[in-house]
Enzyme design. Structure first.
Site, short mmCIF file in Angstrom:
data_model
loop_
_atom_site.label_atom_id
_atom_site.label_comp_id
_atom_site.label_asym_id
_atom_site.label_seq_id
_atom_site.Cartn_x
_atom_site.Cartn_y
_atom_site.Cartn_z
N SER A 58 0.93 -1.19 -0.01
CA SER A 58 0.07 0.00 -0.03
C SER A 58 0.98 1.29 -0.18
CB SER A 58 -0.84 0.11 1.17
OG SER A 58 -0.23 0.01 2.51
N ASP A 345 -3.69 7.87 7.92
CA ASP A 345 -4.90 7.25 8.40
C ASP A 345 -4.50 6.30 9.30
OD1 ASP A 345 -3.54 5.39 6.91
OD2 ASP A 345 -5.25 4.90 5.63
N HIS A 348 -0.91 4.68 6.96
CA HIS A 348 -0.10 5.16 5.80
C HIS A 348 0.11 6.79 6.19
CE1 HIS A 348 -2.70 1.83 4.44
NE2 HIS A 348 -1.70 1.61 4.07
#
Ligand code: NAG
Ligand code: NAG
Ligand code: NAG
Length: 374
Positions: A58, A345, A348
């Site tokens: 991610s 968040d 990240h």
């Protein structure tokens, strides 16, 4: 002999400097280094890179997971709001390190592999990174008895297979493929953080199960690098992992179990950061020892130290001190100014933090950490 295994052979340094030179020139306005340093480059890399390929999770996914999971919360606003104005599948409010790297190279943002339709979409490269991806295979975790419901089946091997397919679609002869490989920049990572993350999330034993995973993950990454080199890759960047002990996600997860002496002076979990260092150390040593042709450049990008620098000196870099360990977007609440936050968040980073990581990477974080040392 020594020079063929050393990350600091003269060839490597020349190449690093030239890479640095190219990147600084294409973005002179944001260069931090004095102009004098720019004169130091050699001539090993020619005109730069015609393509870039990225493998990872991610931290680098620019839309692959969103293609298979369009209804995920990461594919809705406020994700993407700062730069794109709409969600793109990136796990941030805007651009990621891979995007800033593409900008510096003068390339368009890489098309997410699962989003592209024709070879034309991949003219400048492709991004194979998938959020949640692991270095080790899904089968491995299944055999460990892990609940794999939430692990996307796009591990490093799968991404490498995608890459193989793409390489063959871009060129029909071995010679052309070698040419593409040698003109491309490879960003391999980060990858591997999720392997440990899933085990932490499922309460597996740190000593008996999580720590012993390190050599396995490292070897998996080593094998992928060797495959790229066999295919003709000349320039590969391998980022380490972030200081997990400073990620709000882990701070929250372990909050109730920790006592004051478990935290460092900046509020990060000491043993968790020690573990991140340990994993990065294993990665660096592997990179140091991997046999390679002297024409190949393998660069370790020190994401760990870069993010620690932000956490330790936030104000100096334009971030707010009070919210260094607080996510900008959490439980449906959005902070007023994401550019002053490091964490987006909880897991990240914000675009602002990724930008800092990219700049730091381009301005020297390679060289400082290229040794097999702590
Ligand atoms: C996503 O949501 C839309 C609208 O609610 C629905 O029609 C669609 O089937 C969902 N797609 C997936 C892959 O779950
Ligand atoms: C596995 O995880 C999923 C998603 O979190 C959950 O719904 C499911 O109940 C879990 N299965 C088992 C056997 O624990
Ligand atoms: C993990 O262990 C902690 C403390 O022992 C417990 O509170 C938590 O519910 C456990 N989580 C899972 C997913 O089993």
């Amino acid at each position: 002999m020594a020079s063929s295994v050393s990350l600091c052979s003269p060839t490597t340094i020349e190449r690093m400097l030239l890479l640095f030179l190219i990147l600084c020139i294409t973005h002179a306005a944001t260069a931090v280094e004095p102009a004098g340093d720019l004169a130091a480059g050699g001539d090993g890399l020619g005109l730069g890179f015609s393509r870039m390929f990225c493998i990872g999770d991610s931290v680098a996914d620019t839309g692959n997971l969103a293609t298979v999971n369009p209804n995920g919360s990461f594919n809705m606003l406020p994700y993407g709001e700062t730069f794109f104005g709409h969600p793109t599948g990136r796990f941030s409010d805007g651009r990621l390190t891979v995007d800033f790297l593409a900008e510096r190279l003068g390339l368009p943002f890489l098309t997410a592999f699962l989003r592209g339709k024709t070879a034309e979409d991949f003219r400048h490269g492709a991004n194979f990174a998938v959020a949640g991806a692991t270095a080790l295979s899904l089968k491995f975790f299944k055999e460990m008895g892990l609940n794999i419901t939430n692990i996307p089946p796009y591990s490093l091997d799968v991404q490498m297979q995608w890459f193989h397919g793409m390489l063959h679609s871009l060129a029909s002869t071995d010679k052309e493929r070698k040419e593409i490989m040698s003109e491309s920049l490879f960003l391999m990572g980060e990858i591997g953080a999720n392997d440990y993350g899933y085990l932490f999330a499922q309460n597996r034993s740190f000593i008996n199960e999580i720590k012993p995973l390190v050599p396995k993950v490292t070897m998996k990454i080593e094998n992928a690098i060797k495959v790229l080199m066999t295919l003709g890759a000349k320039t590969i960047i391998i980022p380490g992992i972030f200081p997990a002990g400073c990620l709000p996600r882990y701070l929250e997860m372990y909050q109730s179990m920790l006592s004051p002496e478990d935290y460092d002076a900046f509020g990060c979990i000491k043993w968790m950061n020690d573990f991140s260092e340990y994993r990065n150390y294993a990665l660096k040593c592997m990179l140091h020892q991997i046999p390679r042709n002297p024409t190949v450049t393998i660069l370790y990008a020190d994401y760990y130290t870069t993010v620690l620098e932000l956490i330790r000196h936030p104000v100096m870099h334009g971030f707010k001190r009070e919210t260094v360990l607080v996510p900008c977007y959490t439980d449906g609440n959005l902070c007023p100014n994401p550019s002053t936050y490091i964490s987006w968040d909880g897991q990240h980073l914000t675009e602002a933090a990724y930008k800092f990581v990219a700049h730091h990477m381009l301005h020297g974080a390679f060289a400082q950490s290229s040794m097999c040392s702590k």
